[in-house]
Write a protein that holds these residues in place. Structure first.
Motif, short mmCIF file in Angstrom:
data_model
loop_
_atom_site.label_atom_id
_atom_site.label_comp_id
_atom_site.label_asym_id
_atom_site.label_seq_id
_atom_site.Cartn_x
_atom_site.Cartn_y
_atom_site.Cartn_z
N VAL A 138 1.01 -1.34 0.12
CA VAL A 138 -0.11 0.01 0.02
C VAL A 138 0.93 1.23 0.06
N TRP A 139 0.49 2.29 -0.74
CA TRP A 139 1.25 3.66 -0.89
C TRP A 139 0.34 4.75 -0.99
N ASP A 140 0.75 5.90 -0.63
CA ASP A 140 0.19 7.20 -0.68
C ASP A 140 0.70 7.74 -1.90
N SER A 141 -0.45 8.67 -2.43
CA SER A 141 0.45 9.57 -3.58
C SER A 141 1.35 10.43 -3.00
N PRO A 142 2.25 11.00 -3.95
CA PRO A 142 3.17 12.18 -3.47
C PRO A 142 2.59 13.07 -3.05
N VAL A 143 3.19 13.79 -2.17
CA VAL A 143 2.51 15.27 -1.63
C VAL A 143 2.78 16.39 -2.51
N ASN A 144 3.76 16.33 -3.29
CA ASN A 144 4.09 17.35 -4.43
C ASN A 144 4.32 16.87 -5.61
N PRO A 145 3.36 16.18 -6.60
CA PRO A 145 3.91 15.57 -7.78
C PRO A 145 4.23 16.74 -8.72
N GLY A 176 2.94 17.77 -11.62
CA GLY A 176 2.06 17.31 -12.79
C GLY A 176 1.09 16.36 -12.32
N ASN A 177 0.31 15.89 -13.12
CA ASN A 177 -0.74 14.74 -12.91
C ASN A 177 0.10 13.45 -12.83
N ILE A 178 -0.29 12.60 -12.06
CA ILE A 178 0.00 11.21 -11.84
C ILE A 178 -0.33 10.42 -13.29
N THR A 179 0.60 10.04 -14.01
CA THR A 179 0.10 9.12 -14.89
C THR A 179 0.04 7.59 -14.92
N GLY A 180 0.70 7.14 -13.50
CA GLY A 180 0.73 5.84 -13.03
C GLY A 180 1.85 5.85 -12.06
N TYR A 181 2.02 4.52 -11.78
CA TYR A 181 3.01 4.18 -10.90
C TYR A 181 3.80 2.88 -11.11
N GLU A 182 5.10 2.75 -10.86
CA GLU A 182 5.88 1.61 -11.01
C GLU A 182 6.38 1.15 -9.48
N LYS A 184 4.36 -1.68 -13.90
CA LYS A 184 3.76 -0.52 -14.33
C LYS A 184 2.27 -0.61 -13.94
N LEU A 185 1.74 0.42 -13.38
CA LEU A 185 0.45 0.49 -12.69
C LEU A 185 -0.32 1.48 -12.96
N PRO A 186 -1.60 1.58 -13.14
CA PRO A 186 -2.43 2.54 -13.45
C PRO A 186 -2.40 3.81 -12.28
N PRO A 187 -2.78 4.91 -12.63
CA PRO A 187 -2.78 5.99 -11.54
C PRO A 187 -3.86 5.84 -10.45
N SER A 188 -5.05 5.21 -10.66
CA SER A 188 -6.16 4.99 -9.83
C SER A 188 -5.76 3.96 -8.81
N TYR A 242 12.53 -8.91 1.55
CA TYR A 242 12.49 -8.30 0.36
C TYR A 242 12.22 -6.88 0.53
N VAL A 243 12.72 -6.01 -0.10
CA VAL A 243 12.20 -4.48 -0.23
C VAL A 243 11.41 -4.28 -1.24
N PHE A 244 10.27 -3.58 -0.99
CA PHE A 244 9.25 -3.16 -1.86
C PHE A 244 9.36 -1.62 -2.14
N GLU A 245 9.51 -1.08 -3.18
CA GLU A 245 9.56 0.12 -3.54
C GLU A 245 8.38 0.55 -4.53
N VAL A 246 8.05 2.02 -4.60
CA VAL A 246 7.09 2.28 -5.50
C VAL A 246 7.54 3.73 -6.05
N ARG A 247 7.16 4.27 -7.21
CA ARG A 247 7.48 5.74 -7.54
C ARG A 247 6.34 6.15 -8.39
N ALA A 248 5.82 7.40 -8.52
CA ALA A 248 4.93 7.95 -9.43
C ALA A 248 5.59 8.27 -10.57
N ARG A 249 4.84 8.21 -11.61
CA ARG A 249 5.28 8.76 -13.09
C ARG A 249 4.32 10.03 -13.57
N THR A 250 4.77 10.95 -13.76
CA THR A 250 4.12 12.10 -14.76
C THR A 250 4.44 12.20 -16.08
N LYS A 251 3.99 13.29 -16.67
CA LYS A 251 4.45 13.50 -18.16
C LYS A 251 5.98 13.94 -17.99
#
Length: 92
Positions: free
Chosen positions: A9-16, A18-24, A40-44, A59-68
């Motif tokens: 589970v993760w939260d959206s970034p505080v200060n992205p 631009g608009n989030i286009t997905g997560y990795e 690669k996962l959808p923004p929702s 194991y280490v699990f990491e996530v990051r948001a993608r924008t344009k």
């Protein structure tokens, strides 16, 4: 969740930037110098379930948001696991 499953589970970034286009999402053995697959996962979507095989490896699990503008920094995801002995979930 059934026994042997993890829920990340993760939260959206505080200060992205631009608009989030997905997560990795990626994971790897804590002692490894490289990571495994990147999903690669959808923004929702802000959680991910996976089955695991019992192992002594951590194991280490990491996530990051993608924008344009590109990807953000990797951050550790919160991981929930099922305690097989008691049938309860726990935070890892």
């Amino acid at each position: 969740m059934s026994s042997g499953q993890l829920k990340l589970v993760w939260d959206s970034p505080v200060n992205p930037h631009g608009n989030i286009t997905g997560y990795e999402l990626r994971w790897y053995h804590e002692s490894a110098s490289s990571f495994g697959s990147i999903f690669k996962l959808p923004p929702s979507l802000r959680d991910f379930r996976t089955s695991v095989t019992p192992s002594s490896k951590r194991y280490v699990f990491e996530v990051r948001a993608r924008t344009k503008m590109g990807p953000g920094s990797w951050a550790r995801a919160s991981v929930y696991a099922t305690d097989e002995r008691r049938g309860e979930g726990c935070v890892l």
